[in-house]
Design an enzyme around this catalytic site. Structure first.
Site, PDB file in Angstrom:
ATOM      1  N   GLU A  26      11.805  11.155  19.910  1.00 63.51           N
ATOM      2  CA  GLU A  26      11.852   9.756  20.396  1.00 63.51           C
ATOM      3  C   GLU A  26      10.820   9.509  21.492  1.00 63.51           C
ATOM      4  O   GLU A  26      11.079   8.810  22.473  1.00 63.51           O
ATOM      5  CB  GLU A  26      13.278   9.385  20.831  1.00 63.51           C
ATOM      6  CG  GLU A  26      14.211   9.266  19.634  1.00 63.51           C
ATOM      7  CD  GLU A  26      15.613   8.817  19.981  1.00 63.51           C
ATOM      8  OE1 GLU A  26      15.795   8.093  20.968  1.00 63.51           O
ATOM      9  OE2 GLU A  26      16.528   9.190  19.231  1.00 63.51           O
TER      10      GLU A  26
HETATM   11  C1  LIG Z   1      15.391  18.074  15.578  1.00 62.54           C
HETATM   12  C2  LIG Z   1      14.404  16.984  15.299  1.00 62.54           C
HETATM   13  C3  LIG Z   1      14.853  15.730  14.922  1.00 62.54           C
HETATM   14  C4  LIG Z   1      13.945  14.718  14.613  1.00 62.54           C
HETATM   15  N1  LIG Z   1      14.400  13.522  14.131  1.00 62.54           N
HETATM   16  C5  LIG Z   1      13.502  12.605  13.671  1.00 62.54           C
HETATM   17  C6  LIG Z   1      13.945  11.436  12.969  1.00 62.54           C
HETATM   18  O1  LIG Z   1      15.139  11.202  12.794  1.00 62.54           O
HETATM   19  N2  LIG Z   1      13.004  10.591  12.480  1.00 62.54           N
HETATM   20  C7  LIG Z   1      11.663  10.815  12.652  1.00 62.54           C
HETATM   21  O2  LIG Z   1      10.860  10.004  12.193  1.00 62.54           O
HETATM   22  N3  LIG Z   1      11.220  11.903  13.326  1.00 62.54           N
HETATM   23  C8  LIG Z   1      12.098  12.808  13.813  1.00 62.54           C
HETATM   24  N4  LIG Z   1      11.672  13.939  14.460  1.00 62.54           N
HETATM   25  C9  LIG Z   1      10.248  14.094  14.738  1.00 62.54           C
HETATM   26  C10 LIG Z   1       9.916  13.915  16.209  1.00 62.54           C
HETATM   27  O3  LIG Z   1      10.033  12.567  16.549  1.00 62.54           O
HETATM   28  C11 LIG Z   1       8.508  14.492  16.421  1.00 62.54           C
HETATM   29  O4  LIG Z   1       8.665  15.892  16.480  1.00 62.54           O
HETATM   30  C12 LIG Z   1       7.826  13.959  17.638  1.00 62.54           C
HETATM   31  O5  LIG Z   1       7.459  12.625  17.438  1.00 62.54           O
HETATM   32  C13 LIG Z   1       6.565  14.756  17.990  1.00 62.54           C
HETATM   33  O6  LIG Z   1       5.753  14.868  16.857  1.00 62.54           O
HETATM   34  P1  LIG Z   1       5.224  16.305  16.433  1.00 62.54           P
HETATM   35  O7  LIG Z   1       6.339  17.264  16.460  1.00 62.54           O
HETATM   36  O8  LIG Z   1       4.464  16.174  15.175  1.00 62.54           O
HETATM   37  O9  LIG Z   1       4.242  16.732  17.601  1.00 62.54           O
HETATM   38  P2  LIG Z   1       2.709  16.354  17.770  1.00 62.54           P
HETATM   39  O10 LIG Z   1       2.513  14.894  17.725  1.00 62.54           O
HETATM   40  O11 LIG Z   1       1.899  17.205  16.886  1.00 62.54           O
HETATM   41  O12 LIG Z   1       2.512  16.817  19.267  1.00 62.54           O
HETATM   42  C14 LIG Z   1       2.551  18.203  19.649  1.00 62.54           C
HETATM   43  C15 LIG Z   1       2.429  18.264  21.166  1.00 62.54           C
HETATM   44  O13 LIG Z   1       1.232  17.608  21.581  1.00 62.54           O
HETATM   45  C16 LIG Z   1       1.530  16.578  22.505  1.00 62.54           C
HETATM   46  N5  LIG Z   1       0.636  15.442  22.269  1.00 62.54           N
HETATM   47  C17 LIG Z   1       0.456  14.751  21.133  1.00 62.54           C
HETATM   48  N6  LIG Z   1      -0.417  13.758  21.316  1.00 62.54           N
HETATM   49  C18 LIG Z   1      -0.807  13.832  22.608  1.00 62.54           C
HETATM   50  C19 LIG Z   1      -1.708  13.082  23.411  1.00 62.54           C
HETATM   51  N7  LIG Z   1      -2.361  12.021  22.943  1.00 62.54           N
HETATM   52  N8  LIG Z   1      -1.860  13.431  24.697  1.00 62.54           N
HETATM   53  C20 LIG Z   1      -1.185  14.468  25.223  1.00 62.54           C
HETATM   54  N9  LIG Z   1      -0.332  15.219  24.505  1.00 62.54           N
HETATM   55  C21 LIG Z   1      -0.139  14.896  23.215  1.00 62.54           C
HETATM   56  C22 LIG Z   1       2.979  16.196  22.227  1.00 62.54           C
HETATM   57  O14 LIG Z   1       3.588  15.626  23.366  1.00 62.54           O
HETATM   58  C23 LIG Z   1       3.574  17.538  21.891  1.00 62.54           C
HETATM   59  O15 LIG Z   1       3.880  18.224  23.067  1.00 62.54           O
HETATM   60  C24 LIG Z   1      12.547  14.959  14.764  1.00 62.54           C
HETATM   61  C25 LIG Z   1      12.109  16.220  15.175  1.00 62.54           C
HETATM   62  C26 LIG Z   1      13.007  17.233  15.409  1.00 62.54           C
HETATM   63  C27 LIG Z   1      12.483  18.602  15.752  1.00 62.54           C
END
Ligand SMILES: Cc1cc2nc3c(=O)[nH]c(=O)nc-3n(C[C@H](O)[C@H](O)[C@H](O)COP(=O)(O)OP(=O)(O)OC[C@H]3O[C@@H](n4cnc5c(N)ncnc54)[C@H](O)[C@@H]3O)c2cc1C
Length: 633
Positions: free
Chosen positions: A443
């Protein structure tokens, strides 16, 4: 793919953009995010004003109170629900079997749990955000997986966007189903799309006769996705041409999960939250009726962001519930465990942790109830404060559970099942730690929350002088912006200096008055520092994340200090003989002031440049020698 060759009115005006200095993809991502951003503030924003050097305590003081009638509704429901859960659901069993029993889900549905946020006129319980948060706080302190089931369904699942963006027909069609127990989910994330949705690849193409869309693609980590009856799904639709350039469009749809072509390809397992029903979902030529489009074509990302803006009000409640449990465990254990002749909580290293846990839990509770009540009252714009509350509470819970584990020593690291098996109280500290870590990622991760807050904090300046900072502006536009900005800032900037030296009286805050004066003074300093950083770095500021992070952290601490002082005074009014709320608020504020001082100090004196250089060398594989001597993954 159908193309709509039209100019987007929203981008035709002079609305300044946060200009990316990165490559074309970064630029496109920024443009898509900018377009989805809610641009106007119809109501005042407490946090937004802080960043502009305006402390507006009247927005939160006297601390808003839940009405007796609303409270009674929540009390009755919570007793019924928690009696049911305690009698029928064993959190240890959920942990072991990775299942929330079907009869428990059915029982919750009969109680109306899945219709808590559905308005009464559509057969829902019509709960206030405060009551909904109270329920989530209780459930999360008992079984986090069950709290996530409830929250993913109605904080971000179909009920929330339907309430905010659905047509009357859509509301009549879908809302009543949640009273019957239908469960929903929110599908935005994809394997290649996390924080930055601009690169979304799931695509919905309108059929030739215009009666339906055909959806293809894959969604990842969709919570409740493996059991949901209905989901809200975001997908690309036909792009628009804006200023001669193709601009990506993302749309949102309500999708019945029994539609042919939907396949749950994997139930995902995580370090914690063992009982959540989270899946990777594939869509192959899935037909979505056109009337299931939410809002308008191209409004999907704005809808998703607006949904999460409200949805993330629930996480502070869930985090506060977990912290209260940590406080209870830490208190009981630290007063009864004797080492070196006295209770471990009375050794200074223990006292420091206990004080932090108690004061921070109190502050979390303050921001949780404040933001929820603001949301119910609708008089304050809570976009900034919801993000601040999410950021603060999720990070604070992680520190608190870590401290609780440290206080519990080896028992903190031992599973509650193992503790129970050898006859000790089954205190689930390691489970809380595993369950709560995700809160800083989903979120809106902490990093993304800071970027969001930085963007909002700079918005008034961008509106004032955006064309000046934008390298794509014409010379004429820049000159005109420069003269406008000069006129404004030649008064505004010295005023921040001046006002910093003369603060108001806040007699009604009693012993906490000096903290309110500090907040007022520091808001001017924060506004000055933010402005001078913008003036110094201009469009490069966007990439100065370490600097922005410090400024945002100061803003968050000021907001939480304001909330906790007001909350303490409200509690004292109710129970004048118990001064402990003042002691908690005072300690929290004193600690926050030290953090703030350190952050201001490190604005000018830091190792940011070295960190960037070092990280670049690591990422350029210049230091792989450091990884030798282990078994590689
Ligand atoms: C248990 C669980 C439940 C979830 N439930 C849902 C759901 O119901 N619906 C849904 O749609 N998604 C869901 N998600 C997905 C979740 O919202 C994403 O994991 C989250 O948005 C982060 O995306 P990512 O994991 O791809 O990380 P990435 O976007 O790849 O980011 C990886 C890291 O890089 C950092 N980062 C990324 N961009 C930047 C930037 N511009 N500047 C600085 N740092 C940055 C992030 O903060 C993070 O620390 C869920 C995930 C989990 C693990």
């Amino acid at each position: 793919m159908a193309q709509q060759l039209e100019e987007d009115p929203a981008t035709k005006n002079d609305t300044p953009e946060f200009v990316s200095t990165g490559n074309a993809k970064a630029q496109q991502a920024m443009e898509v995010a900018e377009e989805a951003r809610q641009k106007d503030y119809a109501n005042p924003s407490f946090g937004g004003q802080l960043f502009m050097g305006r402390f507006s305590p009247t927005l939160m003081h006297p601390f808003p109170k839940q009405s007796e009638e609303d409270k009674r509704i929540g009390d009755v429901f919570i007793v019924k629900l928690m009696d049911f859960l305690k009698a029928n659901l064993d959190p240890e069993e959920v942990e072991r079997t990775h299942e929330i029993p079907k009869y428990v889900i059915k029982g919750m549905a009969e109680l109306g749990v899945f219709a808590m946020k559905v308005p009464k006129e559509y057969d829902g319980l019509g709960f206030s955000q405060v009551n909904y948060n109270r329920v989530v706080m209780q459930v999360s302190s008992y079984c986090a997986s069950t709290a996530v089931l409830i929250s993913a369904h109605q904080s971000i699942g179909v009920p929330q966007p339907l309430k905010m963006f659905g047509t009357e027909k859509q509301k009549r069609q879908f809302f009543p189903r949640f009273r019957q127990g239908s469960i929903s989910a929110f599908a935005l994330t994809e394997p290649n799309v996390g924080s930055d949705p601009a690169e979304m690849s799931a695509e919905a193409v309108l059929s030739d006769d215009g009666s339906h869309y055909i959806l293809n693609g894959e969604k990842l980590w969709c919570t409740n996705g493996t059991i949901a009856d209905i989901i809200v799904v975001m997908a690309k639709t036909a792009p628009k041409i804006v200023r001669g350039k193709e601009r990506k469009q993302i749309s949102a749809f309500i999708l019945e999960m029994n539609t042919p072509g939907i396949e749950v390809i994997h139930r995902c397992e995580f370090m914690g939250l063992k009982g959540i029903y989270n899946g990777a979902i594939r869509f192959t030529n899935v037909k979505i009726p056109r009337e299931n489009l939410l809002d308008a074509e191209g409004r999907g990302l704005a809808l998703a962001l607006a949904t999460i803006n409200v949805g993330r009000l629930t996480l502070p409640a869930a985090c506060t519930g977990a912290c209260k449990l940590c406080l209870s465990i830490a208190r009981q254990w630290s007063s009864s465990r004797i080492q070196w002749g006295k209770p471990i909580g009375l050794h200074e290293a223990g006292s420091e942790k206990i004080a932090y846990i108690a004061a921070t839990t109190f502050a979390m509770e303050a921001v949780t109830w404040l933001t929820a009540t603001w949301s119910d009252e609708g008089k304050v714009d809570i976009r900034i404060e919801a993000a601040m509350a999410k950021l603060f509470c999720t990070e604070a819970l992680w520190k608190i559970v870590d401290m609780t584990m440290q206080l519990r020593g080896g028992r903190g690291y031992e599973t509650s099942a193992s503790l129970k098996a050898r006859g000790e109280p089954a205190l689930p500290v390691e489970r809380i730690m595993r369950d709560c870590r995700i809160n800083m990622i989903l979120e809106g991760s902490s990093e993304i929350m800071k970027l969001f807050l930085a963007r909002e904090a700079m918005d008034p300046h961008l509106k004032q002088a955006g064309a000046l900072l934008n390298p794509r502006s014409s010379i004429g536009a820049r000159l005109s912006a420069a003269s406008k900005a000069f006129g404004h800032y030649s008064l505004w900037y010295p005023k921040q200096w001046f006002d910093e030296m003369s603060v108001s009286n806040y007699r009604e805050m009693g012993d906490l008055e000096e903290h309110y004066q500090f907040i007022e003074r520091t808001s001017h300093r924060l506004a000055r520092k933010l402005f001078s950083s913008m003036a110094r770095y201009q469009q490069r500021l966007e990439s100065k994340q370490m600097l922005l992070s410090r400024l945002i952290d100061v803003g968050v601490d000021l907001f939480v200090m304001s909330a906790v002082c007001s909350y303490a005074i409200a509690r004292i009014k109710e129970a004048p003989f118990d001064k402990s709320p003042i002691a908690l608020a005072d300690y929290f504020c004193r600690e926050a002031r030290q953090r703030i001082a350190a952050r201001f100090d490190s604005l000018g004196k830091n190792n940011d440049k070295l960190a960037n250089e070092l990280a670049k060398q690591v990422l350029d594989n210049k230091m792989t020698w450091l990884e030798q001597g282990i078994v590689q993954v």
